[in-house]
Write a protein that holds these residues in place. Structure first.
Motif, PDB file in Angstrom:
ATOM      1  N   ASN A   1       0.817  -1.223   0.000  1.00  0.00           N
ATOM      2  CA  ASN A   1       0.000   0.000   0.000  1.00  0.00           C
ATOM      3  C   ASN A   1       0.847   1.269   0.000  1.00  0.00           C
ATOM      4  OD1 ASN A   1      -2.984  -0.565  -0.058  1.00  0.00           O
ATOM      5  ND2 ASN A   1      -2.363  -2.017   1.506  1.00  0.00           N
ATOM      6  N   GLU A   2       2.027   1.205   0.605  1.00  0.00           N
ATOM      7  CA  GLU A   2       2.942   2.354   0.569  1.00  0.00           C
ATOM      8  C   GLU A   2       3.373   2.629  -0.879  1.00  0.00           C
ATOM      9  OE1 GLU A   2       3.831   4.146   3.359  1.00  0.00           O
ATOM     10  OE2 GLU A   2       4.772   5.560   1.984  1.00  0.00           O
ATOM     11  N   PHE A   3       3.771   1.570  -1.580  1.00  0.00           N
ATOM     12  CA  PHE A   3       4.171   1.755  -2.982  1.00  0.00           C
ATOM     13  C   PHE A   3       3.015   2.297  -3.815  1.00  0.00           C
ATOM     14  CE2 PHE A   3       7.805  -1.312  -2.326  1.00  0.00           C
ATOM     15  CZ  PHE A   3       8.801  -0.458  -2.770  1.00  0.00           C
ATOM     16  N   VAL A   4       1.799   1.764  -3.592  1.00  0.00           N
ATOM     17  CA  VAL A   4       0.621   2.240  -4.334  1.00  0.00           C
ATOM     18  C   VAL A   4       0.433   3.739  -4.122  1.00  0.00           C
ATOM     19  CG1 VAL A   4      -1.916   2.190  -4.355  1.00  0.00           C
ATOM     20  CG2 VAL A   4      -0.623   0.049  -4.444  1.00  0.00           C
ATOM     21  N   ASP A   5       0.495   4.183  -2.860  1.00  0.00           N
ATOM     22  CA  ASP A   5       0.280   5.609  -2.561  1.00  0.00           C
ATOM     23  C   ASP A   5       1.374   6.479  -3.166  1.00  0.00           C
ATOM     24  OD1 ASP A   5      -2.053   5.127  -1.239  1.00  0.00           O
ATOM     25  OD2 ASP A   5      -1.190   5.178   0.766  1.00  0.00           O
ATOM     26  N   LEU A   6       2.615   5.997  -3.123  1.00  0.00           N
ATOM     27  CA  LEU A   6       3.723   6.776  -3.676  1.00  0.00           C
ATOM     28  C   LEU A   6       3.574   6.939  -5.190  1.00  0.00           C
ATOM     29  CD1 LEU A   6       6.567   5.115  -1.581  1.00  0.00           C
ATOM     30  CD2 LEU A   6       5.929   7.529  -1.461  1.00  0.00           C
ATOM     31  N   VAL A   7       3.228   5.850  -5.865  1.00  0.00           N
ATOM     32  CA  VAL A   7       3.057   5.901  -7.324  1.00  0.00           C
ATOM     33  C   VAL A   7       1.878   6.808  -7.673  1.00  0.00           C
ATOM     34  CG1 VAL A   7       2.494   4.557  -9.389  1.00  0.00           C
ATOM     35  CG2 VAL A   7       4.096   3.630  -7.709  1.00  0.00           C
TER      36      VAL A   7
ATOM     37  N   GLY B   1       1.847  10.379  -9.645  1.00  0.00           N
ATOM     38  CA  GLY B   1       1.180  10.328 -10.953  1.00  0.00           C
ATOM     39  C   GLY B   1       2.001   9.612 -12.003  1.00  0.00           C
ATOM     40  N   MET B   2       2.684   8.539 -11.584  1.00  0.00           N
ATOM     41  CA  MET B   2       3.531   7.805 -12.540  1.00  0.00           C
ATOM     42  C   MET B   2       2.672   6.754 -13.244  1.00  0.00           C
ATOM     43  SD  MET B   2       6.974   7.447 -10.254  1.00  0.00           S
ATOM     44  CE  MET B   2       8.126   7.221 -11.592  1.00  0.00           C
ATOM     45  N   HIS B   3       2.286   7.018 -14.480  1.00  0.00           N
ATOM     46  CA  HIS B   3       1.337   6.161 -15.176  1.00  0.00           C
ATOM     47  C   HIS B   3       1.984   4.937 -15.801  1.00  0.00           C
ATOM     48  CE1 HIS B   3      -0.211  10.427 -15.536  1.00  0.00           C
ATOM     49  NE2 HIS B   3      -0.765   9.891 -14.489  1.00  0.00           N
ATOM     50  N   ASN B   4       3.289   4.906 -15.799  1.00  0.00           N
ATOM     51  CA  ASN B   4       3.988   3.754 -16.382  1.00  0.00           C
ATOM     52  C   ASN B   4       4.580   2.848 -15.300  1.00  0.00           C
ATOM     53  OD1 ASN B   4       5.839   5.609 -15.524  1.00  0.00           O
ATOM     54  ND2 ASN B   4       7.295   5.225 -17.186  1.00  0.00           N
ATOM     55  N   VAL B   5       4.073   2.950 -14.072  1.00  0.00           N
ATOM     56  CA  VAL B   5       4.547   2.094 -12.976  1.00  0.00           C
ATOM     57  C   VAL B   5       3.359   1.326 -12.403  1.00  0.00           C
ATOM     58  CG1 VAL B   5       5.665   1.994 -10.708  1.00  0.00           C
ATOM     59  CG2 VAL B   5       6.388   3.713 -12.380  1.00  0.00           C
TER      60      VAL B   5
ATOM     61  N   PRO C   1      -2.878   2.503  -9.462  1.00  0.00           N
ATOM     62  CA  PRO C   1      -2.594   3.082  -8.139  1.00  0.00           C
ATOM     63  C   PRO C   1      -3.568   4.189  -7.723  1.00  0.00           C
ATOM     64  CG  PRO C   1      -0.544   2.663  -9.277  1.00  0.00           C
ATOM     65  CD  PRO C   1      -1.643   2.355 -10.260  1.00  0.00           C
ATOM     66  N   GLU C   2      -3.946   5.064  -8.655  1.00  0.00           N
ATOM     67  CA  GLU C   2      -4.890   6.145  -8.288  1.00  0.00           C
ATOM     68  C   GLU C   2      -6.248   5.594  -7.867  1.00  0.00           C
ATOM     69  OE1 GLU C   2      -3.543   7.930 -12.059  1.00  0.00           O
ATOM     70  OE2 GLU C   2      -4.461   9.744 -11.246  1.00  0.00           O
ATOM     71  N   ILE C   3      -6.690   4.538  -8.549  1.00  0.00           N
ATOM     72  CA  ILE C   3      -7.990   3.931  -8.215  1.00  0.00           C
ATOM     73  C   ILE C   3      -7.899   3.222  -6.858  1.00  0.00           C
ATOM     74  CG2 ILE C   3      -9.733   2.243  -8.942  1.00  0.00           C
ATOM     75  CD1 ILE C   3      -9.596   4.692 -10.757  1.00  0.00           C
ATOM     76  N   ILE C   4      -6.809   2.500  -6.644  1.00  0.00           N
ATOM     77  CA  ILE C   4      -6.636   1.795  -5.360  1.00  0.00           C
ATOM     78  C   ILE C   4      -6.660   2.791  -4.206  1.00  0.00           C
ATOM     79  CG2 ILE C   4      -5.065   0.407  -3.948  1.00  0.00           C
ATOM     80  CD1 ILE C   4      -4.090  -0.977  -6.467  1.00  0.00           C
ATOM     81  N   SER C   5      -5.923   3.895  -4.347  1.00  0.00           N
ATOM     82  CA  SER C   5      -5.889   4.898  -3.270  1.00  0.00           C
ATOM     83  C   SER C   5      -7.282   5.469  -3.009  1.00  0.00           C
ATOM     84  CB  SER C   5      -4.941   6.044  -3.641  1.00  0.00           C
ATOM     85  OG  SER C   5      -3.612   5.627  -3.527  1.00  0.00           O
ATOM     86  N   PHE C   6      -8.022   5.770  -4.078  1.00  0.00           N
ATOM     87  CA  PHE C   6      -9.378   6.309  -3.911  1.00  0.00           C
ATOM     88  C   PHE C   6     -10.274   5.291  -3.200  1.00  0.00           C
ATOM     89  CE2 PHE C   6     -13.766   6.346  -5.361  1.00  0.00           C
ATOM     90  CZ  PHE C   6     -14.154   7.621  -5.000  1.00  0.00           C
ATOM     91  N   LEU C   7     -10.227   4.042  -3.661  1.00  0.00           N
ATOM     92  CA  LEU C   7     -11.110   3.021  -3.081  1.00  0.00           C
ATOM     93  C   LEU C   7     -10.759   2.740  -1.624  1.00  0.00           C
ATOM     94  CD1 LEU C   7     -11.429   0.560  -6.108  1.00  0.00           C
ATOM     95  CD2 LEU C   7     -13.143   2.162  -5.256  1.00  0.00           C
ATOM     96  N   ARG C   8      -9.474   2.831  -1.278  1.00  0.00           N
ATOM     97  CA  ARG C   8      -9.090   2.612   0.129  1.00  0.00           C
ATOM     98  C   ARG C   8      -9.744   3.672   1.015  1.00  0.00           C
ATOM     99  NH1 ARG C   8      -3.931   3.993   0.530  1.00  0.00           N
ATOM    100  NH2 ARG C   8      -3.167   2.123  -0.479  1.00  0.00           N
ATOM    101  N   ASN C   9      -9.702   4.921   0.570  1.00  0.00           N
ATOM    102  CA  ASN C   9     -10.328   5.998   1.354  1.00  0.00           C
ATOM    103  C   ASN C   9     -11.842   5.807   1.436  1.00  0.00           C
ATOM    104  OD1 ASN C   9      -7.922   7.275   1.915  1.00  0.00           O
ATOM    105  ND2 ASN C   9      -7.975   8.493   0.055  1.00  0.00           N
TER     106      ASN C   9
END
Lengths: 123, 180
Positions: free
Chosen positions: A50-56, A60-64, B157-165
């Motif tokens: 979850n830390e990596f998810v939040d950092l990415v 706004g890194m769309h290729n990670v 990642p943006e979707i996961i962060s939103f859904l977690r909140n």
């Protein structure tokens, strides 16, 4: 309170970006893979993921991409994180925690430098 | 495991490995009992394997011949005075049920269900979470989310962060100020 309806705004923003991508982007995708078997989960893989998810997401890194995998066979070294950067050798980090994940993200994913002190051979 | 949510994550990962396309997870706290069920439509287990599945030396994995997920979940439930059960049929799927006595001093905290739910998000599999505390209930169905997202991957990642909140806010509301 957030609801599923709120997701439409994010979808519209991301869709606009996808239209601008070309097919070569998929080949340029960096993957952060977190071991998520019983051993990894018990050792703390979930907060690392979850830390990596939040950092990415924040960067706004769309290729990670951040993904999970099963047991990597070295249970005592969990949480284990493998980094796949296109055109480079796989890098394996061991005994990762959220603080180390931040450092790996900043120095390796963003900065392009392997964090040698957290490599498998250094533990 | 420090949290029951981590046991749930571990068992749900088994459903992923069993090639399930739908996993339903219910977490219900009422009348001093916390009941967790995880039901999948994966490949299921043979009768012989099912009989041995609570043995830590029974596993499908090939890296090491030790499988601790089910035994740890079973012990976590039974040490509170609760119970554990598992049903499975080849080709139809598996259901795991664990009951915990809520006020037992030996019960681990439920832990972070939102973090657990988003860790499992993936394009090829759907999850339905039903979280209930004293008749107040919240349902999180990834099929509904995917219908809204269209061609945007649910594990972005943006979707996961939103859904977690979204999950954290709804679960806190259902909990009504108590920590389970």
């Amino acid at each position: 309170m957030k609801s599923i309806a709120d997701i439409k705004a994010i979808r519209d923003k991301m869709q606009a970006r996808i239209v601008n991508r070309d097919n070569s982007d998929a080949e340029l995708e960096t993957r952060i893979v977190v071991g998520m078997a019983t051993c990894g989960i018990a050792a703390g893989a979930r907060p690392v993921f979850n830390e990596f998810v939040d950092l990415v997401a924040a960067k706004g890194m769309h290729n990670v991409k951040v993904t999970r995998t099963g047991c990597l066979g070295m249970c005592k070294l969990e949480p284990i994180v493998e980094i796949f950067v296109p055109g480079e050798e796989k890098v394996t980090y061991v005994k990762v925690d959220p603080d180390k994940a931040k450092e790996i993200f900043t120095r390796h994913i963003v900065g392009g430098q392997v964090v040698s002190e957290y490599l498998i051979g250094e533990q | 495991m420090r949290e029951i949510a981590l046991n749930i994550l571990d068992i749900a990962e088994n459903s992923v490995k069993a090639k399930a396309t739908l996993v339903e997870i219910t977490v219900t706290a009422e009348n001093n009992v916390l009941t967790v069920t995880i039901t999948d439509n994966g490949v299921g287990m043979s009768k012989d394997f099912l009989e041995r599945v609570t043995d830590p030396f029974t596993t499908t994995r090939t890296t090491r011949k030790v499988g601790m997920g089910i035994p740890l979940f079973k012990d976590a439930a039974e040490m509170t005075g609760g119970s554990f059960g598992i049903e499975s049929e080849p080709g139809r799927g598996t259901r795991v049920t664990a009951k915990f006595v809520l006020d037992s001093i030996d019960r681990a905290p439920l832990g972070d269900i939102a973090d657990t739910a988003v860790t499992l998000l993936a394009p090829g599999i759907d999850f339905v979470w039903v979280y209930t505390v004293d008749k107040r209930s919240f349902t999180f169905d990834t099929r509904e989310i995917k219908a809204e997202l269209g061609d945007i991957p649910i594990d972005s990642p943006e979707i996961i962060s939103f859904l977690r909140n979204l999950l954290k806010e709804n679960i806190e509301s259902i909990n009504g100020g108590i920590t389970i």
